[in-house]
Design an enzyme around this catalytic site. Structure first.
Site, PDB file in Angstrom:
ATOM      1  N   LYS A   4       0.848  -1.186   0.000  1.00 61.86           N
ATOM      2  CA  LYS A   4       0.000   0.000   0.000  1.00 61.86           C
ATOM      3  C   LYS A   4       0.885   1.236   0.000  1.00 61.86           C
ATOM      4  O   LYS A   4       2.044   1.116   0.417  1.00 61.86           O
ATOM      5  CB  LYS A   4      -0.965  -0.002   1.189  1.00 61.86           C
ATOM      6  CG  LYS A   4      -0.296   0.001   2.592  1.00 61.86           C
ATOM      7  CD  LYS A   4      -0.393   1.290   3.315  1.00 61.86           C
ATOM      8  CE  LYS A   4       0.893   1.965   3.473  1.00 61.86           C
ATOM      9  NZ  LYS A   4       1.249   2.790   4.503  1.00 61.86           N
TER      10      LYS A   4
ATOM     11  N   HIS B 278       0.126  -4.197   6.110  1.00 57.68           N
ATOM     12  CA  HIS B 278       0.627  -5.069   7.185  1.00 57.68           C
ATOM     13  C   HIS B 278      -0.260  -5.040   8.427  1.00 57.68           C
ATOM     14  O   HIS B 278      -0.118  -5.883   9.297  1.00 57.68           O
ATOM     15  CB  HIS B 278       2.093  -4.753   7.519  1.00 57.68           C
ATOM     16  CG  HIS B 278       2.287  -3.528   8.356  1.00 57.68           C
ATOM     17  ND1 HIS B 278       2.291  -2.267   7.837  1.00 57.68           N
ATOM     18  CD2 HIS B 278       2.476  -3.381   9.682  1.00 57.68           C
ATOM     19  CE1 HIS B 278       2.484  -1.398   8.808  1.00 57.68           C
ATOM     20  NE2 HIS B 278       2.593  -2.034   9.945  1.00 57.68           N
TER      21      HIS B 278
ATOM     22  N   LYS C  79      -1.395  -8.056  11.736  1.00 56.33           N
ATOM     23  CA  LYS C  79      -1.306  -7.917  13.194  1.00 56.33           C
ATOM     24  C   LYS C  79      -2.376  -8.815  13.817  1.00 56.33           C
ATOM     25  O   LYS C  79      -3.554  -8.691  13.472  1.00 56.33           O
ATOM     26  CB  LYS C  79      -1.578  -6.468  13.622  1.00 56.33           C
ATOM     27  CG  LYS C  79      -0.471  -5.499  13.246  1.00 56.33           C
ATOM     28  CD  LYS C  79      -0.858  -4.107  13.739  1.00 56.33           C
ATOM     29  CE  LYS C  79       0.092  -3.054  13.211  1.00 56.33           C
ATOM     30  NZ  LYS C  79       1.187  -2.711  14.085  1.00 56.33           N
TER      31      LYS C  79
ATOM     32  N   GLU D  33       2.138   8.305  16.243  1.00 56.59           N
ATOM     33  CA  GLU D  33       3.492   7.753  16.289  1.00 56.59           C
ATOM     34  C   GLU D  33       4.472   8.770  16.843  1.00 56.59           C
ATOM     35  O   GLU D  33       4.341   9.972  16.607  1.00 56.59           O
ATOM     36  CB  GLU D  33       3.949   7.358  14.882  1.00 56.59           C
ATOM     37  CG  GLU D  33       3.101   6.274  14.267  1.00 56.59           C
ATOM     38  CD  GLU D  33       3.680   5.860  12.928  1.00 56.59           C
ATOM     39  OE1 GLU D  33       4.499   4.924  12.924  1.00 56.59           O
ATOM     40  OE2 GLU D  33       3.334   6.471  11.916  1.00 56.59           O
TER      41      GLU D  33
ATOM     42  N   ASP E 271      -0.900   7.652   3.798  1.00 58.35           N
ATOM     43  CA  ASP E 271       0.016   6.674   4.377  1.00 58.35           C
ATOM     44  C   ASP E 271      -0.692   5.770   5.389  1.00 58.35           C
ATOM     45  O   ASP E 271      -0.431   4.570   5.438  1.00 58.35           O
ATOM     46  CB  ASP E 271       1.173   7.419   5.065  1.00 58.35           C
ATOM     47  CG  ASP E 271       2.237   6.489   5.617  1.00 58.35           C
ATOM     48  OD1 ASP E 271       2.629   5.552   4.893  1.00 58.35           O
ATOM     49  OD2 ASP E 271       2.682   6.684   6.773  1.00 58.35           O
TER      50      ASP E 271
ATOM     51  N   HIS F  85      -4.630   1.489   6.392  1.00 59.33           N
ATOM     52  CA  HIS F  85      -4.580   0.801   7.692  1.00 59.33           C
ATOM     53  C   HIS F  85      -5.836   1.065   8.527  1.00 59.33           C
ATOM     54  O   HIS F  85      -6.482   0.149   9.013  1.00 59.33           O
ATOM     55  CB  HIS F  85      -3.395   1.296   8.527  1.00 59.33           C
ATOM     56  CG  HIS F  85      -2.046   1.015   7.950  1.00 59.33           C
ATOM     57  ND1 HIS F  85      -1.752  -0.093   7.205  1.00 59.33           N
ATOM     58  CD2 HIS F  85      -0.871   1.690   8.051  1.00 59.33           C
ATOM     59  CE1 HIS F  85      -0.469  -0.077   6.866  1.00 59.33           C
ATOM     60  NE2 HIS F  85       0.078   0.998   7.366  1.00 59.33           N
TER      61      HIS F  85
ATOM     62  N   LYS G 270       2.558  11.809  12.948  1.00 59.21           N
ATOM     63  CA  LYS G 270       3.964  11.518  13.249  1.00 59.21           C
ATOM     64  C   LYS G 270       4.504  12.557  14.236  1.00 59.21           C
ATOM     65  O   LYS G 270       3.948  13.649  14.375  1.00 59.21           O
ATOM     66  CB  LYS G 270       4.792  11.582  11.972  1.00 59.21           C
ATOM     67  CG  LYS G 270       4.369  10.535  10.944  1.00 59.21           C
ATOM     68  CD  LYS G 270       5.557   9.716  10.506  1.00 59.21           C
ATOM     69  CE  LYS G 270       5.193   8.654   9.519  1.00 59.21           C
ATOM     70  NZ  LYS G 270       5.255   7.309  10.048  1.00 59.21           N
TER      71      LYS G 270
END
Ligand code: BG6
Length: 453
Positions: free
Chosen positions: A133, A163, A167, A201, A220, A225, A324
């Site tokens: 992605k 990803h 998880k 994050e 992103d 996600h 971020k």
């Protein structure tokens, strides 16, 4: 019995391959030593064989037994290629051995160019193609990419990688909901007031300007996600955990999902970090980070509120947020329940139940009203909490395993990728037109002051 696989990683010299994909492969080799993986690293950078081997050794180091590392090292090779050149790709395809997997660990624009170049070539039967992605950079390019991919291999040989689906805690949202009587019957707008899905994050740009500055927090993180987490949280019960059953219902849930009030300006916020200190390290203004082009006006913190147009969820706001360089790595799903309709007279008011499902680390906390120590008519909030078991495989280990086994359950189907873009595209357009202000927050802080977090 060994299971031979040839894994060709395009973009092998990049951050993703080194930091996530190869360590994930290491965890897989540790739990599934039967995989006999021939690893072919491909990228445009000139790397000697020894440099490549040193990178592979470092990335696999500590993740699996030394003998597994040496087995990979004995057969691995690096090819310096122009990845979008059909002649170079033809040579690569011809040289691949058993059960070949072409893994595109590349930014969306390059993945598209590689796939287009592949359409001019004869594709070995059984070739599996995995790509990272974001799938395209908007709805039009996601559709175009799906069309190109459909001309290359059948959908069941395509693995669009997000990803978060690797998880354990994310896929186990289905287990939590559908196997616990206390949750499933409360999982609706009668009982739930609002849901927040957050991934804040501490990491800043980490030298990834080349990719991130063209993407930003919305493309992103939220676009793929967080919307997938939302779909698994909210979807109806699948008949089984078969990939089709689960992915049909993910797609359906996303088709019901729309911006909160249909207005991208009032349903979204964006911000960018300014210089500050994160975890003791000083971080410059985002726009002064090497490789950042201030004219792109890229956000490093994004938030969007959506609704789900079903009987179950009408009226419940789902707030998705990710950023971020924040001071506190808050992440997970927070479910705020409605207050009870009636509290017996005499009790102090009861705080609402709050269920938090942490993704990193994986845990569950449930806030309950319980009696206070000193006064039996007073209510306090107590928190029941447990850590969740995590698979010894890192998410990328789970994902590689599903690719090697040929099971696309943990990957994103083409229509799902398009739905995700359909939901966020009006926000991206409004941001592009400057209709939503770009707020600022200090790196290491909690986010813009006026967001009142
Ligand atoms: C990646 C993003 O997909 O996910 C990164 O490109 C982000 O920017 C990462 O840091 C977060 O993943 P995780 O598993 O650490 O939450």
């Amino acid at each position: 019995m060994t299971v031979p696989v040839t894994l060709a990683v395009l973009g092998a010299s990049g951050d993703l391959a080194h930091r996530l994909l190869l360590p994930g492969l290491g965890t897989l080799l540790s739990t599934n030593p039967e995989y006999d993986v021939t690893l072919v690293g491909c990228a445009t950078d000139p790397l000697s064989h020894d440099e490549w081997v040193a990178r592979v050794r470092e990335a696999l180091g500590g993740q699996c037994h030394k003998s597994s590392i040496e087995r990979v090292i004995a057969t691995t090779r690096y090819e310096q290629l122009d990845l979008t050149n059909p002649v170079a790709l033809r040579g690569l395809l011809k040289s691949l051995g058993d059960s070949p997997v072409l893994y595109l660990a590349l930014p969306p624009r390059v993945s598209m160019a590689v796939c287009k170049a592949l359409t001019t070539l004869e594709i070995p039967p059984g070739l599996r193609i995995a790509l990272e992605k974001p799938f395209g950079s908007d709805l039009a390019t996601a559709r175009e990419l799906n069309e190109v991919l459909a001309g290359l291999v059948p959908e069941n040989q395509l693995f669009r990688i997000d990803h978060y689906l690797g998880k354990s805690v994310v896929i186990n949202l289905l287990g939590l909901r559908f196997t616990n009587r206390i949750f499933e019957h409360a999982w609706n707008n009668q009982n739930i007031e609002r849901v927040d899905i957050t991934v804040d994050e501490v990491l800043a740009l980490e030298g990834r300007a080349r990719y991130y500055d063209g993407a930003g927090a919305m493309r992103d993180m939220i676009q793929s996600h967080l919307l997938l987490v939302l779909a698994l949280f909210a979807m109806e019960e699948p008949p089984s955990l078969n990939e089709r059953d689960v992915r049909d219902l993910i797609a359906l849930m996303l088709r019901h999902t729309h911006l909160w009030d249909g207005n991208p300006v009032t349903s979204s916020r964006r911000a960018r970090y300014a210089a500050g200190t994160v975890a003791g390290e000083s971080v410059p203004n985002y726009v002064d980070e090497p490789g950042v082009d201030p004219d792109r006006n890229t956000e490093t913190l994004a938030e969007v509120t959506v609704r789900i147009n079903t009987d179950r969820w009408a009226g419940v706001p789902f707030r998705l947020r990710s950023g971020k360089a924040l001071g506190d790595a808050r992440n997970g799903i927070t479910v705020v329940f409605r207050p009870v309709d009636h509290v017996p007279e005499g009790f102090t008011s009861a705080p609402p139940n709050v269920l938090s499902i942490g993704m990193k680390p994986a845990n569950i906390r449930l806030g309950l009203s319980t009696n206070a120590e000193s006064n039996r008519f007073e209510l306090n909030q107590s928190v029941l909490s447990t850590d969740l078991a995590e698979s010894p495989l890192k998410p990328y280990g789970e994902i590689l395993d599903s690719i090697f086994r040929g099971d696309p359950l943990l990957t994103v189907r083409g229509d799902v990728a398009e739905e995700c873009w359909r939901i966020v595209e009006p926000v991206l357009d409004a941001w592009h037109q400057g209709l939503v202000p770009m707020d600022e927050y200090r790196a290491g802080g909690a986010g813009p002051a006026r967001w009142n977090l």
